[in-house]
Design an enzyme around this catalytic site. Structure first.
Site, PDB file in Angstrom:
ATOM      1  CD  GLU A  87       6.456  -2.708   2.691  1.00 17.00           C
ATOM      2  OE1 GLU A  87       7.622  -1.766   2.671  1.00 17.00           O
ATOM      3  OE2 GLU A  87       5.614  -2.391   3.183  1.00 17.00           O
ATOM      4  CB  CYS A 100      -1.212  -9.484   4.781  1.00 15.47           C
ATOM      5  SG  CYS A 100      -1.482  -8.127   3.737  1.00 15.47           S
ATOM      6  CB  CYS A 107      -0.368  -1.845  -7.309  1.00  9.90           C
ATOM      7  SG  CYS A 107      -1.867  -2.187  -8.093  1.00  9.90           S
ATOM      8  CB  CYS A 111      -6.183   2.991  -5.468  1.00  9.31           C
ATOM      9  SG  CYS A 111      -6.935   1.623  -6.542  1.00  9.31           S
ATOM     10  CB  CYS A 114      -3.421   2.691  -2.134  1.00 14.16           C
ATOM     11  SG  CYS A 114      -2.543   1.081  -1.985  1.00 14.16           S
ATOM     12  CB  CYS A 327      -5.183  -1.630   4.739  1.00 17.20           C
ATOM     13  SG  CYS A 327      -5.892  -3.213   5.384  1.00 17.20           S
TER      14      CYS A 327
HETATM   15  N1  SAH Z   1      -5.187  -4.742  -4.722  1.00 13.49           N
HETATM   16  C1  SAH Z   1      -5.987  -5.358  -3.835  1.00 13.49           C
HETATM   17  C2  SAH Z   1      -5.219  -5.881  -2.552  1.00 13.49           C
HETATM   18  C3  SAH Z   1      -4.301  -5.114  -1.912  1.00 13.49           C
HETATM   19  S1  SAH Z   1      -4.873  -3.689  -1.123  1.00 13.49           S
HETATM   20  C4  SAH Z   1      -7.135  -4.547  -3.371  1.00 13.49           C
HETATM   21  O1  SAH Z   1      -7.120  -3.392  -3.969  1.00 13.49           O
HETATM   22  O2  SAH Z   1      -8.012  -5.050  -2.838  1.00 13.49           O
HETATM   23  C5  SAH Z   1      -5.731  -4.277   0.318  1.00 13.49           C
HETATM   24  C6  SAH Z   1      -6.641  -3.476   1.009  1.00 13.49           C
HETATM   25  O3  SAH Z   1      -6.318  -2.231   1.560  1.00 13.49           O
HETATM   26  C7  SAH Z   1      -7.749  -3.077   0.036  1.00 13.49           C
HETATM   27  O4  SAH Z   1      -9.110  -3.425   0.498  1.00 13.49           O
HETATM   28  C8  SAH Z   1      -7.361  -1.699  -0.485  1.00 13.49           C
HETATM   29  O5  SAH Z   1      -8.396  -0.969  -0.742  1.00 13.49           O
HETATM   30  C9  SAH Z   1      -7.193  -1.253   1.126  1.00 13.49           C
HETATM   31  N2  SAH Z   1      -6.306   0.004   1.150  1.00 13.49           N
HETATM   32  C10 SAH Z   1      -5.710   0.734   0.171  1.00 13.49           C
HETATM   33  N3  SAH Z   1      -5.198   1.855   0.785  1.00 13.49           N
HETATM   34  C11 SAH Z   1      -5.605   1.940   2.027  1.00 13.49           C
HETATM   35  C12 SAH Z   1      -5.463   3.085   3.178  1.00 13.49           C
HETATM   36  N4  SAH Z   1      -4.673   3.969   2.865  1.00 13.49           N
HETATM   37  N5  SAH Z   1      -6.314   3.103   4.318  1.00 13.49           N
HETATM   38  C13 SAH Z   1      -7.003   1.619   4.291  1.00 13.49           C
HETATM   39  N6  SAH Z   1      -6.970   0.739   3.345  1.00 13.49           N
HETATM   40  C14 SAH Z   1      -6.387   0.884   2.275  1.00 13.49           C
HETATM   41 FE1  SF4 Z   2      -3.333  -1.722  -6.000  1.00 11.58          FE
HETATM   42 FE2  SF4 Z   2      -3.587  -0.468  -3.854  1.00 11.58          FE
HETATM   43 FE3  SF4 Z   2      -5.274  -0.088  -5.619  1.00 11.58          FE
HETATM   44 FE4  SF4 Z   2      -5.036  -2.336  -4.292  1.00 11.58          FE
HETATM   45  S1  SF4 Z   2      -5.596  -0.456  -3.217  1.00 11.58           S
HETATM   46  S2  SF4 Z   2      -5.460  -2.131  -6.393  1.00 11.58           S
HETATM   47  S3  SF4 Z   2      -2.846  -2.298  -4.149  1.00 11.58           S
HETATM   48  S4  SF4 Z   2      -3.319   0.630  -5.845  1.00 11.58           S
END
Ligand code: SAH
Ligand code: SF4
Length: 369
Positions: A87, A100, A107, A111, A114, A327
């Site tokens: 996406e 973006c 991934c 996390c 996410c 995000c």
């Molecule tokens: N993997 C990288 C980049 C992609 S995620 C990273 O983790 O930085 C992009 C951003 O979205 C990151 O700052 C991540 O922590 C944030 N993010 C992930 N899940 C989220 C959520 N549910 N609400 C708000 N931000 C979130």
């Molecule tokens: Fe991967 Fe989502 Fe964690 Fe970023 S926040 S490293 S995209 S699992």
């Protein structure tokens, strides 16, 4: 399958062997300045276009496009060769146009909060696949100039290191984007942060911190067990020293988890020696994580608490929530959402659905020059 944006200038020269030198320049300009798909390089002789067409295939097929915020936010779902999807989100502001991009389909970092992490990992992207996301978005943004690229879509860019660095270089050198307008967001792959600091690229680095004590952070971000806060802090100090650029710390506020007085103290202690800027957003909802984002009053109080501790912080406005483009809401649809997609079967003619109800006029197709 080679995308036009997989090619270096030398590759273009090899592909056009036997043609006069100026043809190479012409094609290069068409790709990077004029941002035309091969089919729209109409000033080229038919035979040259045919040669390019035989050797090259676009890397992305748009299978869905949705818009929100009255069209100022757009999200595409692109299918890659092999069937994985990624996406891409385009955000238009008064003073900038930002795309973006995804660096991986899915991934592997897992996390908990996410959506991408919840859905798992399919594969890393090739450089052409990353760059085409930018170029397609730039075509749709026109006549506004796409000015900023953030690696904050699906995937961990530093886990696809070589491709990320190559994409950054080409966006700067070939497309002329200012390096500081290119942002890499990482979950904290400490050795890769140090390596990136040595590349001589003056890009912006954002670290997804979200918690500044190891217990909480390891619960949210499994990679923290491998690279805990002390290790990360050393990598970020190295970044500061090598690049003379401050990092941004991303902090998604989660109700009762990381929005407390204790969290404020811990974050201030982490941010202050790095002179880092903190970006706050309330956590966006995802299917696999049940705790809510902090309510707006708590977000504002947290920002004020940071200010009192001498830490610079900005509350970011969330874009695209209603279309799952915010995000952490991006997800590999082959895993999770096939059923919700409106898929059109024509190549490059995605279903264009405005979530506010109406179908968008197809005035600017994503592949039109
Ligand atoms: N993997 C990288 C980049 C992609 S995620 C990273 O983790 O930085 C992009 C951003 O979205 C990151 O700052 C991540 O922590 C944030 N993010 C992930 N899940 C989220 C959520 N549910 N609400 C708000 N931000 C979130
Ligand atoms: Fe991967 Fe989502 Fe964690 Fe970023 S926040 S490293 S995209 S699992």
């Amino acid at each position: 399958m080679t995308s036009p944006y997989d090619l270096t200038r030398e590759d273009v020269a090899t592909l056009l062997e036997g043609e006069p030198r100026y043809r190479v320049d012409q094609v290069w300009r068409a790709l990077w300045e004029e941002n035309r798909p091969v089919a729209a390089m109409t000033t080229l002789p038919r035979a040259v276009r045919q040669r390019l067409d035989d050797a090259l295939t676009p890397a992305l097929r748009a299978v869905n496009e949705v818009a929100s915020d009255l069209g100022a936010t757009r999200k595409w779902v692109f299918e890659l060769s092999g069937g994985a999807t990624v996406e891409t989100v385009l955000m238009t502001y008064d003073d900038r146009v930002t795309v973006c991009v995804s660096s991986q389909a899915g991934c592997a970092m897992g996390c908990s909060f996410c959506a991408t992490g919840q859905a798992g990992f399919t594969r890393s992207l090739r450089v052409g696949e990353v760059l085409e996301q930018v170029m397609v978005a730039a075509r749709v943004a026109a006549p506004r100039r796409l000015s900023h690229v953030v690696f904050m879509g699906m995937g961990e860019p530093l886990a696809n290191y070589a491709v990320t660095v190559e994409a950054l270089r080409r966006l700067h050198e070939n497309r002329g984007l200012s390096a500081r307008h290119l942002t890499v967001s990482t979950v904290g792959v400490a050795p890769a942060i140090e390596r990136l600091a040595d590349e001589g690229l003056a890009v912006t680095l954002a670290l997804s911190l979200h918690a500044a004590n190891d217990d909480t952070r390891s619960e949210l971000i499994p990679l923290n067990q491998r690279y805990p806060l002390a290790r990360l802090s050393a990598a970020l100090a190295y970044w500061n020293e090598r690049t003379s650029r401050r990092v941004s710390l991303e902090w998604a506020l989660i109700d009762g988890v990381n929005d407390t007085e204790q969290s404020l103290d811990e974050l201030a202690a982490f941010a202050t020696p790095l002179r880092a800027h903190v970006n706050l957003i309330p956590l966006n909802p995802t299917p696999g994580y049940l705790t809510r984002g902090s309510p707006p009053a708590r977000v504002a109080a947290f920002r004020d608490g940071l200010a009192r501790r001498g830490v610079n912080a900005t509350v970011r406005r969330t874009r695209g929530r209603s279309i799952d483009a915010a995000c952490g809401q991006l997800v590999n649809v082959t895993h999770a959402r096939r059923g919700r997609l409106r898929v059109d079967d024509g190549v490059n003619s995605p279903a264009r659905v405005d979530v506010d109800g109406g179908l968008l006029g197809r005035t600017r197709g994503p592949t039109a020059p």
